[in-house]
Design an enzyme around this catalytic site. Structure first.
Site, PDB file in Angstrom:
ATOM      1  N   LYS A 406       0.849  -1.201   0.000  1.00 58.20           N
ATOM      2  CA  LYS A 406       0.000   0.000   0.000  1.00 58.20           C
ATOM      3  C   LYS A 406       0.881   1.246   0.000  1.00 58.20           C
ATOM      4  O   LYS A 406       1.850   1.324   0.755  1.00 58.20           O
ATOM      5  CB  LYS A 406      -0.916  -0.024   1.222  1.00 58.20           C
ATOM      6  CG  LYS A 406      -1.957   1.087   1.286  1.00 58.20           C
ATOM      7  CD  LYS A 406      -2.874   0.891   2.488  1.00 58.20           C
ATOM      8  CE  LYS A 406      -3.931   1.956   2.604  1.00 58.20           C
ATOM      9  NZ  LYS A 406      -4.843   1.741   3.763  1.00 58.20           N
ATOM     10  N   SER A 481      -9.529   1.795   3.136  1.00 64.86           N
ATOM     11  CA  SER A 481      -8.701   2.585   2.233  1.00 64.86           C
ATOM     12  C   SER A 481      -7.696   1.728   1.474  1.00 64.86           C
ATOM     13  O   SER A 481      -6.966   2.235   0.621  1.00 64.86           O
ATOM     14  CB  SER A 481      -7.948   3.654   3.043  1.00 64.86           C
ATOM     15  OG  SER A 481      -7.094   3.055   4.015  1.00 64.86           O
ATOM     16  N   SER A 505     -10.251  -0.515   7.105  1.00 60.50           N
ATOM     17  CA  SER A 505      -9.521  -0.497   5.839  1.00 60.50           C
ATOM     18  C   SER A 505      -8.774  -1.764   5.473  1.00 60.50           C
ATOM     19  O   SER A 505      -8.194  -1.842   4.394  1.00 60.50           O
ATOM     20  CB  SER A 505      -8.558   0.688   5.825  1.00 60.50           C
ATOM     21  OG  SER A 505      -9.273   1.894   5.848  1.00 60.50           O
TER      22      SER A 505
END
Length: 944
Positions: A406, A481, A505
């Site tokens: 990420k 997210s 998330s």
């Protein structure tokens, strides 16, 4: 002294009227809970947010929201064609739609769907409070193609006055049928605007109404419940080879108040009777299939046979669905990849090449999933190094395994952006601690994944590099997210990925992608070198296909960080030596699993998702567990003060001597952030005091103790929660309710407890569902074991049909992978008027130039005309006008012009302009035709 009549007439003839011209570049992009799009404000004060090619680049041409209305992702088109292409029946996107700065959005590239080339444009009439969507469908093949189109989206949700209903139709009732030419939908709140849709001529505009969130061509629109809010206006037609057919629909946004429906009805009736096609060409009007051309004043149907075919922009070429690797990675787990490498079936280089080719084919282009921000340029070199290490005798669970990261974890060889262009190109000198550990384990760091900017949203994953689409259900949100990480794994563009969770998330994207994930007890894994959202609550952890793969990743990434003992000091003594030792299919035998019945019930969705998850209690029981109904969790009380976000940024920035911002306030205030994420530039929020830091950590320790006592009191070993308790919804809306219902009350993040998430099957509509098993603090290994036992019993993982295996081509020379950055949204208005009476005085025209916007305007304004058959430059002047200022611009006119004005009342003039905002870069230029003369004033729009 009085003037003589002759002198007065001469002065009138010398009066020069320049057409009233207006220009607008970029209305303020209104703030909202998720997304950043260009906006237009109509006369009744409604703000229309349009998904064009601007950041985050959803590019559907649909309405994200309209202020004070039920609009939540409306005006998109779902298209089904008889040639059955890969993205058949999905939401169309990738039109390259550009905003002209005033009221129009237009395709710059067509979208090809199985031989049908699709374009769309949107014109918003500010004065009339309506928008017209014009969609064309061109057959580029040699055979007829049947096309089905559903136009629509969400106009409310099933909660009190938020529920929408049909308030009126052209047939006089409240049921939408094929003979309706218009409809009006509204919610139960008087402060909400009705939404009118003009579909076309009766019996031509509609083939039926469908549920736009499911399959609108087979699932009819219900009249009650949540699904009654998902209006799909369906059309069907056949396009012959080389021909174009089109659809024009109007959306009217009414006023608020008690008379809103009546006012909206007047507007839709007028448009249904006399549709505004004044800006469409004859060929465009002749292509319409949802309007009776014989009833239109704009065209004579007899003239249509002679018109030339529409000139539509071409669709860009897709990447060939081929790979240079002979090894198929689709659906492979880390365990399977490792076994094949150990057996000599494949190599890390072949595996990495296969993933890179899949990224090139499936993550880029118009239907790309947008899972990646950066792809490692040295990925193949990393893989070759792993292969060499294996030849030299090295072994390891992650040796040679491509892992995606990420893009808020620091990587020393790739930029780290947190999804904001404010950090474009910034590259840390060190890896985040977990990335460092992954490299030590031999993993190939294949790239950095897309996310919700600053990890802000759990509903969508949108950033300066685009918005992620769901890998299993390509019209739906990927959630946030960590959406890019989940989609990369679900579409076999990485073997596994690292994400983060502050609220939902890890579990939301994993549920949306039918994957497994694990959030450990606070401090089980380091967050050093991970950009923050809420310091002390943020958790950095893995997403993978199986619980076994999670164990491999946890072996590499958990434990005490010697540079962050404040948060991770207990991890080494609490973590197992080998997480795989706990993978026991009998781990649920004799365990008591608590459940809170109300946590499985949605406050607005009624699609049976919660019940579907509860039906899989049978899997827990089959694995030997006992289900125990328990009451709601006790409260931990109010949390202490201090900004955990600014504290997190302070600690992160202290790790770097070259970070481009001094503090978190500056990062958040950058003008390069998406507008809704942009903080106050004058903010000076302090970091936490030492006392606030200790109070915050003590609060979380106390919360863990409270939950532990609760579990002891009820004699349970874990709690079970659903991942979602509703369907998954489309990617183009803004509200949390229109992503999914995640309101289960799961305490994972707010308390900091170990939680494993396991896919268990599907809900009644076929969407992936999961279970979350939550344990006491530091019961991490035991909770992972329970997840493994559940996984073996449920076998509930779903697989995508939208990223199939690639064809092996040993001669393929793969092209580089490039992630396209969406254009900047317009964030400040450049709105000028040139509307003046200018008298000839000393051979000059004196023109009033009014800058009505909030930013300085500079550039050039020139006048040209055809005088005596020749094009002549009449004169020009430089423009430099401050915000909300009006100046007199003097343009010297040539003698021939002055002479022509004495002989003519009107002369055709071209006003040539090139204007921009030095602050925002917004720019307009063009040559609209106007007219001026002694008795003429022509009102015209200045297009961008």
């Amino acid at each position: 002294m009085r003037s003589s009549p002759g002198r007065s007439r001469l002065r009138r003839l010398r009066a020069l009227w320049i057409a009233a011209l207006s220009a607008c570049v970029g209305l303020l992009a209104a703030a909202g809970p998720a997304g950043a799009v260009n906006s237009v404000v109509t006369a009744n004060g409604a703000t229309w947010q349009v998904h064009d090619a601007a950041q985050p680049g959803l590019d559907t041409g649909s309405l994200r929201t309209v202020s004070n209305s039920g609009v939540q992702g409306f005006g998109n088109i779902i298209v089904d064609v008889s040639t059955d292409p890969r993205m058949d029946g999905q939401m169309m996107r990738g039109f390259g739609m550009r905003f002209d700065g005033l009221d129009r959005f237009k395709t710059t590239q067509a979208v090809d769907l199985g031989g049908i080339s699709i374009t769309r444009s949107l014109r918003i009439n500010r004065a009339g409070n309506w928008g017209r969507f014009f969609d064309t469908f061109t057959n580029t093949t040699g055979a007829p193609i049947v096309v089905k189109v559903s136009f629509g989206g969400a106009l409310g949700y099933n909660s009190g006055t938020n529920q929408s209903f049909v308030a009126a139709t052209s047939s006089g009732d409240t049921f939408i049928t094929q003979d309706d030419s218009w409809t009006i939908v509204r919610t139960g709140a008087n402060n909400q605007r009705p939404v009118g849709v003009v579909t076309g001529s009766p019996d031509l505009g509609l083939a039926g109404m469908g549920n736009h969130e499911l399959d609108p061509f087979t699932d009819p629109l219900p009249t009650t419940g949540m699904a009654a809010n998902f209006y799909g206006y369906v059309s069907q037609f056949t396009v012959e080879p080389g021909k174009t057919k089109s659809l024009a629909r109007f959306v009217v946004i009414g006023p608020t108040g008690a008379d809103a429906t009546a006012d909206t009805q007047e507007a839709v009736e007028d448009l249904a009777e006399d549709p505004d096609f004044s800006d469409l060409s004859t060929a465009e009007i002749c292509s319409l299939v949802n309007w009776d051309l014989s009833g239109l004043d704009a065209v004579d149907p007899d003239d249509c046979d002679a018109v030339k075919p529409l000139d539509v922009p071409p669709a860009p070429s897709d990447e060939a669905p081929k790979t240079a690797s002979p090894y198929d990675v689709v659906g492979k787990t880390i365990a399977e990849l490792q076994a094949d490498m150990e057996a000599g079936v494949t190599t890390s280089e072949e595996i990495t090449r296969a993933y890179l080719d899949r990224i090139r084919v499936y993550d880029t282009g118009q239907f790309g999933f947008h899972a990646y921000i950066t792809v490692a340029e040295d990925a193949i070199a990393q893989a070759r190094a792993a292969d060499q290490a294996r030849r030299e005798g090295a072994k390891g669970e992650l040796l040679g395994i491509p892992i995606a990261i990420k893009d808020l974890y620091d990587t020393k060889d790739m930029p780290t952006t947190d999804g904001t262009l404010a950090l474009e190109g910034w590259q840390p000198k060190r890896d985040a601690y977990q990335v460092e550990l992954l490299r030590e384990a031999g993993a190939v760091i294949i790239g950095k994944t897309n996310l919700s900017q600053f990890a802000n949203s759990g509903s969508y994953s949108e950033s300066g590099w685009g918005q992620v689409w769901n890998g299993l259900y390509p019209s739906k949100t990927s959630f946030g997210s960590s959406g890019g990480s989940a989609v990369a794994v679900a579409t076999s563009m990485a073997a596994a990925a690292m994400g983060t969770q502050t609220g939902v998330s890890l579990y939301a994207p994993s549920t949306g992608a039918s994957l497994a994930t694990f959030r450990g007890t606070d401090g089980m894994a380091s967050t050093r070198g991970v950009m923050p959202l809420t310091w002390g609550q943020d958790y950095a952890g893995p997403i993978a296909r199986t619980v076994t793969d999670l164990a491999y990743l946890l072996n590499a990434t958990t434990g005490t960080d010697p540079e962050d003992t404040l948060l991770t000091g207990e991890a080494d003594e609490r973590r197992p030596e080998d997480w795989t030792d706990y993978l026991d299919e009998d781990a649920l035998e004799g365990k008591r699993i608590g459940y809170i019945p109300s946590s499985f019930v949605s406050s607005y969705a009624d699609d049976g998702t919660g019940e579907a998850v509860m039906s899989h209690f049978a899997d827990l029981e089959a694995a030997g567990a006992e289900l125990v109904e328990v009451p709601s969790l006790p409260s931990c009380g109010p949390s202490p003060g201090g900004s955990r976000n600014i504290e997190g940024w302070a600690r992160y920035i202290e790790l770097h001597d070259d970070f481009p911002f001094e503090n978190g306030n500056q990062v958040l205030a950058s003008e390069r952030n998406l507008p809704y994420n942009r903080g106050n530039p004058n903010a000076n929020t302090p970091r936490m005091t030492p006392e606030q830091v200790e109070a915050w950590l003590e609060y979380r320790r106390n919360c863990k103790a409270i939950v532990g006592e609760y579990m002891d009191q009820h004699g349970i070993d874990a709690l079970v929660y659903a991942g979602f308790i509703s369907d998954m919804y489309s990617n183009d809306s803004a509200s949390n309710q229109h992503s999914s219902d995640r309101g289960t009350g799961v305490p994972t993040s707010n308390v900091g407890l170990p939680t494993v998430v396991v896919p268990v099957g599907t809900n009644p509509h076929g969407y992936s569902i999961s279970m979350q098993l939550v344990g006491r603090a530091w019961d991490d290994a035991q909770i992972l074991a329970m997840g493994y036992a559940l996984e073996q019993q449920a076998q509930g993982q779903q697989h995508t049909a939208y990223a199939p295996p690639l064809e092996y081509d040993p001669q393929l020379d793969p092209s580089p992978i490039e992630v396209e950055v969406p254009s900047d949204p317009v964030t400040e208005p450049l709105y000028v008027e040139v509307a003046a009476q200018a008298k000839l005085k000393g051979g000059k025209a004196i023109v009033r130039f009014a800058n009505k916007g909030e930013t300085r305007v500079v550039g050039k304004l020139a006048l040209r005309a055809k005088v005596k058959g020749k094009r002549r430059a009449l004169g020009s002047a430089k423009i430099d006008v401050g915000p909300r200022k009006t100046v007199q611009v003097r343009i010297a006119l040539k003698p021939a012009v002055r002479k022509a004005l004495r002989k003519r009342k009107k002369i055709a003039v071209t006003a040539v302009y090139d204007l921009r905002s030095p602050k925002t870069g917004a720019r307009i230029k063009g040559t609209p035709r106007a007219a001026f003369g002694a008795d003429a004033e022509l009102l015209r729009r200045m297009p961008g």
